[in-house]
Design a protein around this motif. Structure first.
Motif, PDB file in Angstrom:
ATOM      1  N   ASP A  31       0.785  -1.144  -0.086  1.00  0.00           N
ATOM      2  CA  ASP A  31       0.029   0.166  -0.107  1.00  0.00           C
ATOM      3  C   ASP A  31       0.533   1.413   0.062  1.00  0.00           C
ATOM      4  N   ASN A  60      -3.946   7.033   3.881  1.00  0.00           N
ATOM      5  CA  ASN A  60      -4.507   6.401   4.850  1.00  0.00           C
ATOM      6  C   ASN A  60      -4.514   4.844   4.990  1.00  0.00           C
ATOM      7  N   ASN A  61      -5.182   4.290   5.733  1.00  0.00           N
ATOM      8  CA  ASN A  61      -5.212   2.801   5.995  1.00  0.00           C
ATOM      9  C   ASN A  61      -6.468   2.137   5.402  1.00  0.00           C
ATOM     10  N   CYS A  70      -5.699  -0.898   2.959  1.00  0.00           N
ATOM     11  CA  CYS A  70      -5.156  -1.848   3.840  1.00  0.00           C
ATOM     12  C   CYS A  70      -6.443  -2.748   4.454  1.00  0.00           C
ATOM     13  N   PHE A  71      -7.052  -2.201   5.063  1.00  0.00           N
ATOM     14  CA  PHE A  71      -8.106  -2.852   5.726  1.00  0.00           C
ATOM     15  C   PHE A  71      -8.984  -3.497   4.933  1.00  0.00           C
ATOM     16  N   LYS A 111       3.532  -1.750   4.177  1.00  0.00           N
ATOM     17  CA  LYS A 111       3.445  -0.425   4.047  1.00  0.00           C
ATOM     18  C   LYS A 111       4.587   0.290   4.374  1.00  0.00           C
ATOM     19  N   LEU A 159       4.380   5.636   7.027  1.00  0.00           N
ATOM     20  CA  LEU A 159       3.685   5.836   8.150  1.00  0.00           C
ATOM     21  C   LEU A 159       4.821   6.030   9.414  1.00  0.00           C
ATOM     22  N   GLN A 213       1.434   5.844  13.589  1.00  0.00           N
ATOM     23  CA  GLN A 213       0.475   5.527  12.424  1.00  0.00           C
ATOM     24  C   GLN A 213       0.641   4.194  12.160  1.00  0.00           C
ATOM     25  N   PHE A 214       1.683   3.535  12.105  1.00  0.00           N
ATOM     26  CA  PHE A 214       1.913   2.233  11.844  1.00  0.00           C
ATOM     27  C   PHE A 214       1.350   1.335  13.086  1.00  0.00           C
ATOM     28  N   ASP A 251      -1.289   2.128  14.759  1.00  0.00           N
ATOM     29  CA  ASP A 251      -2.848   2.251  14.288  1.00  0.00           C
ATOM     30  C   ASP A 251      -3.095   1.414  13.264  1.00  0.00           C
ATOM     31  N   LEU A 252      -2.297   1.172  12.142  1.00  0.00           N
ATOM     32  CA  LEU A 252      -2.625   0.146  11.165  1.00  0.00           C
ATOM     33  C   LEU A 252      -2.446  -1.019  11.511  1.00  0.00           C
TER      34      LEU A 252
END
Length: 334
Positions: free
Chosen positions: A201, A205-206, A209-210, A222, A239, A243-244, A246-247
């Motif tokens: 990705d 934003n994520n 990925c989701f 990522k 990220l 942020q990572f 959170d991913l």
């Protein structure tokens, strides 16, 4: 299934092994399963007057050649030894992307467990053949390609190796717009025999990925940095550690939500059935001898009697006793 999460360090170490160590440490803390680097020598990758890619021009010195930029981002042999040892110490997998035959041999000498192939090399069939003959698992990105090119790459790798092959949907633009993520291609890749499917990705934003995790991909990759403001071509579209994290959290929550392919009540649902499902009761008080019809019945909670579906058995039958409203219906009543 647990998604294999790859923190793409790439060149975000800026040629500094100390930064590389910090990236590994932060990726581990954030929950990554693997850190991926890029292994290259600038002279084997680009000509000395090669221009930078458009995205590189936006975030780096546009008077600098791509060669000079990449030269400053190289790591030495001893650096890799340190990096791999640091990964082992922290129990996080190491992976790298080779860009030349020499890079492949170099990584084999380091006894790497697997290879990542960048999108730009997907159509280089002689290179794919050389990598695959080492019989190591391969993670293959497919940016800038069409389906026939992907199939050709898979065919030559599979011809030379029976090791794991993970094909990543990928859009080669940094950052890429979410409308270009094309997550539905994952379904097409799943029809290719004897491969696993992943998603690499580049969206800021994520959400993509989701979506990929919800489709059941084997791996997510990522870009990862310790500081998005650092100089270099990839930091701004990577990220940071928070942020990572959170991913990773989002992926693990989605995995929990996916559950089984077979529809069954959960343990908690089973516990809730008594209070939520309904039983067959009489709608009102009725005298003995009454011939029953549907209006004489109601479906009410809790589930502690006959099911509503059994009402048909009672229609047209005659009551053998007086009954009160809201009492459970019983076969002995007729």
């Amino acid at each position: 299934m647990k998604t294999y999460i790859i923190a793409e360090v790439g060149v975000n170490h800026n040629g500094d092994v100390k930064i590389a160590h910090k990236l590994i440490e932060e990726a581990k803390k954030a929950g990554a399963d693997c850190v991926k680097f890029q292994t290259f020598k600038a002279e084997n990758l680009v000509t000395k007057n090669a221009p930078k890619a458009n995205y590189q021009l936006k975030v780096t010195d546009n008077t600098e050649s791509q060669y000079d930029m990449l030269k400053s981002l190289e790591l030495k042999y001893d650096d890799y030894l340190e990096i791999i040892e640091h990964c082992k110490k922290l129990d996080i997998d190491f992976m790298s992307t080779p860009y030349s035959f020499e890079d492949v041999d170099f990584l084999m000498n380091l006894k790497v467990d697997s290879f990542k192939i960048a999108s730009g090399q997907l159509t280089e069939l002689p290179f794919l053949e050389y990598v695959s003959k080492n019989k190591k698992p391969i993670y293959l990105s497919t940016g800038m390609s069409n389906m026939s090119e992907v199939n050709a790459a898979v065919e030559i790798i599979s011809k030379n190796s029976k090791s794991e092959l993970v094909v990543f949907q990928c859009t080669t633009n940094y950052p890429s717009d979410i409308s270009e993520a094309n997550i539905n291609v994952i379904d097409s890749y799943k029809s290719i025999p004897n491969i696993k499917v992943g998603y690499s990705d580049h969206v800021v934003n994520n959400f993509a990925c989701f979506a990929a995790v919800a489709k059941g991909v084997h791996a997510i990759e990522k870009h990862f940095t310790i500081d998005k403001s650092l100089p270099g071509p990839d930091h701004s579209c990577s990220l940071n550690p928070k942020q990572f994290q959170d991913l990773v959290y989002g992926i693990r929550q989605i995995e929990k939500s996916l559950g089984l392919f077979k529809k069954l009540p959960t343990k908690k649902e089973t516990e809730n059935m008594f209070g939520m499902k309904r039983s067959l009761v009489y709608a009102k008080s009725i005298k003995k001898g009454t011939v029953l019809n549907l209006k004489h019945f109601a479906f009410k909670r809790p589930m502690n009697g006959l099911t509503p579906n059994e009402v048909e058995f009672f229609i047209g039958k005659k009551l053998n006793k007086d009954v009160e409203g809201d009492t459970k219906v019983d076969y002995n009543d007729i």
